[in-house]
Design an enzyme around this catalytic site. Structure first.
Site, PDB file in Angstrom:
ATOM      1  N   GLN A 146      37.357  75.162  62.842  1.00  0.00           N
ATOM      2  CA  GLN A 146      38.640  75.851  62.933  1.00  0.00           C
ATOM      3  C   GLN A 146      39.824  74.893  62.860  1.00  0.00           C
ATOM      4  O   GLN A 146      40.968  75.304  62.926  1.00  0.00           O
ATOM      5  CB  GLN A 146      38.710  76.643  64.248  1.00  0.00           C
ATOM      6  N   HIS A 150      38.743  76.030  68.598  1.00  0.00           N
ATOM      7  CA  HIS A 150      39.834  76.264  69.555  1.00  0.00           C
ATOM      8  C   HIS A 150      40.901  75.167  69.557  1.00  0.00           C
ATOM      9  O   HIS A 150      41.142  74.514  70.559  1.00  0.00           O
ATOM     10  CB  HIS A 150      39.275  76.453  70.984  1.00  0.00           C
ATOM     11  N   GLU A 178      43.387  88.749  73.997  1.00  0.00           N
ATOM     12  CA  GLU A 178      44.503  89.107  74.877  1.00  0.00           C
ATOM     13  C   GLU A 178      45.862  88.999  74.185  1.00  0.00           C
ATOM     14  O   GLU A 178      46.065  88.154  73.317  1.00  0.00           O
ATOM     15  CB  GLU A 178      44.539  88.142  76.085  1.00  0.00           C
ATOM     16  N   TYR A 181      47.122  81.824  83.182  1.00  0.00           N
ATOM     17  CA  TYR A 181      46.614  83.045  82.546  1.00  0.00           C
ATOM     18  C   TYR A 181      45.105  83.226  82.725  1.00  0.00           C
ATOM     19  O   TYR A 181      44.508  84.105  82.125  1.00  0.00           O
ATOM     20  CB  TYR A 181      47.088  83.111  81.079  1.00  0.00           C
ATOM     21  N   TYR A 226      29.582  85.698  73.263  1.00  0.00           N
ATOM     22  CA  TYR A 226      29.391  86.262  71.927  1.00  0.00           C
ATOM     23  C   TYR A 226      27.991  86.820  71.742  1.00  0.00           C
ATOM     24  O   TYR A 226      27.772  87.770  71.008  1.00  0.00           O
ATOM     25  CB  TYR A 226      29.684  85.219  70.837  1.00  0.00           C
TER      26      TYR A 226
END
Ligand code: HEC
Length: 469
Positions: free
Chosen positions: A179, A244, A334, A344, A355
């Site tokens: 990613q 991430h 979210e 958070y 997953y």
């Protein structure tokens, strides 16, 4: 003696069985413990359907957890408190929500039909501007109407409205893995005066690991010039994981905010000693503002923490609200209202599960940790969010556009007094949406990517007047 032995054996056996059940996927547990009565596809049988909109009991997550735990023996629903722990029961709720959403998914909402998409308030066509090879990540529109487009695999393109594009040369060394790669692009609020362009990308110090980095530079004669590094992590913060990284950049009141995902090290999202799993705030030239909430932390740029992988962030200029979307685990995406210094909750609390479908935690809330404004079960894989202010789609003005990867949906979140009132799918099944931006004339542009062909498209939503119905 004998009786004691047998009862001990029974306790051991039942603990073994329940431990096994608790480590299993929610789908497997459902099949073994629930499907006989509620049907293989939750359609109902001896017990009621769990996918229709009719509920005998409280249909909040907590209400469903309660009936599974306590049962309703006199009416034929056995209690599962002795067999399933809170985590497993939480994952069954996620399973029920996923199946209900599948069963009720109306594929015609937001679908392109004969070239046209008809939504509640507006109709539009998709107009393709350009195609790129590789996976697009972000775009920004320049004052002259042309665009900067990032391709994750280390490319920055200058795209003209007529579809022709030239590649900007001389980018910094970018580490492309999973990613990671070249991520967001954003223009200085006074770009016309300063010429600064901001980029986030994954940087590697040793080829084997990488971390999200923020730089700015200028584009001169088709080249990236005058680069300044505004934020980069310690080599300790680098990780070989290809997951991430975040990351998006926004500007507010002469400050910039940008996001970094947890880099696969979820516990670190709770630690102020690490930059991952955070929203950061800096001045436009990369200094730490004096009024940041954690001036003594190792990373005083931290503005909020406890994030998993926030890839979208946007500003409502009228209220100053900062909204962010983050990829949660399965069933835990979210939308958060980002405020100074707050936690958070990731990974202490989440509405999602692993997953694989196995349970993660039963904790969806804790004191001192913020609740999301919205969470999505099933997850959409939310990639970008934009607060729309334009005139081309007047009924969408003042609301949020949320883009998604897995679900391939563009969703409108209608806001009232900074609360989400309703959601509408505006577009679906047109490839994974990486970015949604607003052009200077109020146009909406999407960056779409297709992993199958490793290619991307930039499209515009062109409003179409339809006859009154
Ligand atoms: C022996 C049959 C049976 C089994 C096994 C069973 N249920 Fe039920 N379930 C029922 C019945 C019957 C009801 C309706 C109870 C009532 O009318 O009060 C019910 C009600 C429910 C409800 C409430 C539905 C509503 O409309 O409010 C939920 C949720 C539920 N079950 C989930 C589960 C789950 C999850 C499992 C497996 C862990 C499970 N059930 C296993 C028979 C069963």
């Amino acid at each position: 003696m004998n009786a004691l032995f047998i009862s001990t054996l029974l306790i051991v056996l039942s603990t073994l069985i329940s431990t096994q059940a608790n480590a299993r996927t929610a789908a497997g547990v459902y099949r073994d413990y629930c499907a006989d009565c509620h049907g293989r596809n939750l359609e109902g049988g001896l017990g009621p359907s769990l996918t229709d909109s009719v509920w005998l009991y409280d249909n909040t997550d907590q209400g469903i957890e309660k009936i599974i735990r306590d049962g309703s023996i006199e009416n034929g629903m056995p209690p599962f408190a002795a067999t399933l722990d809170d985590k497993a029961i939480r994952s069954l709720v996620i399973h029920i929500r996923e199946k209900a959403s599948q069963a009720n998914n109306d594929e015609s909402v937001g679908a392109v039909e004969q070239g046209l998409v008809q939504t509640k308030h507006h109709a539009f066509e998709l107009v393709e501007l350009a195609k790129f090879s590789g996976i697009t990540w972000a775009m920004a529109q320049l004052p002259d109407g042309s665009f900067l487009v990032t391709i994750r695999d280390k490319q920055l393109w200058h795209l003209q409205p007529d579809g022709s594009a030239t590649e900007i040369k001389g980018l910094p060394d970018i580490w492309q893995r999973g990613q990671g790669g070249l991520l967001d692009v954003a223009l200085h609020p006074e770009f016309e005066k300063t010429g600064w362009v901001y980029l986030t990308y994954s940087e590697s110090q040793d080829l084997f690991s990488g971390m999200t980095t923020l730089v700015r530079g200028k584009i001169e004669q088709g080249k990236w010039q005058q680069q300044q590094i505004l934020f980069s992590g310690d080599s300790d913060d680098s990780s070989s994981a290809g997951v991430h990284f975040g990351s998006r950049i926004i500007f507010k009141d002469n400050h910039l905010y940008f996001t970094i995902g947890d880099r696969g090290r979820k516990e670190q999202a709770q630690s102020l000693d690490h930059p991952n799993g955070k929203v950061h705030r800096l001045t436009l030239d990369g200094a730490t503002p004096a009024d940041n909430p954690y001036p003594d932390a190792k990373y005083p740029s931290i503005w909020s923490y406890g994030h998993r992988n926030p890839q979208g962030i946007t500003l409502n200029p009228a209220t100053g609200d900062i909204w962010s979307v983050e990829h949660g685990p399965r069933g835990g995406d979210e939308l958060n209202l980002i405020k100074k210094g707050l936690n958070y909750g990731w990974p202490e609390i989440t509405h999602g599960m692993n997953y694989s479908g196995t349970p993660m935690t039963a904790n969806t809330a804790k004191a001192g940790m913020e609740q999301p404004e919205v969470f999505w079960v099933p997850s959409l894989a939310v990639s970008a969010v934009h607060f729309y202010q334009g005139n081309q789609f007047p009924q969408w003005r003042g609301h949020l556009l949320v883009a998604s990867l897995r679900a391939e949906q563009l969703v409108l979140l209608e806001l009232k007094d900074s609360k989400v009132q309703s959601q509408e799918v505006l577009l679906r099944n047109q490839d994974r949406i990486r970015d949604v931006i607003e052009g200077r004339d109020g146009s909406i542009y999407l960056a779409l990517e297709d992993r199958g062909t490793n290619s991307s498209r930039i499209v515009r939503l062109e409003p179409v007047e339809t006859p009154a119905q």
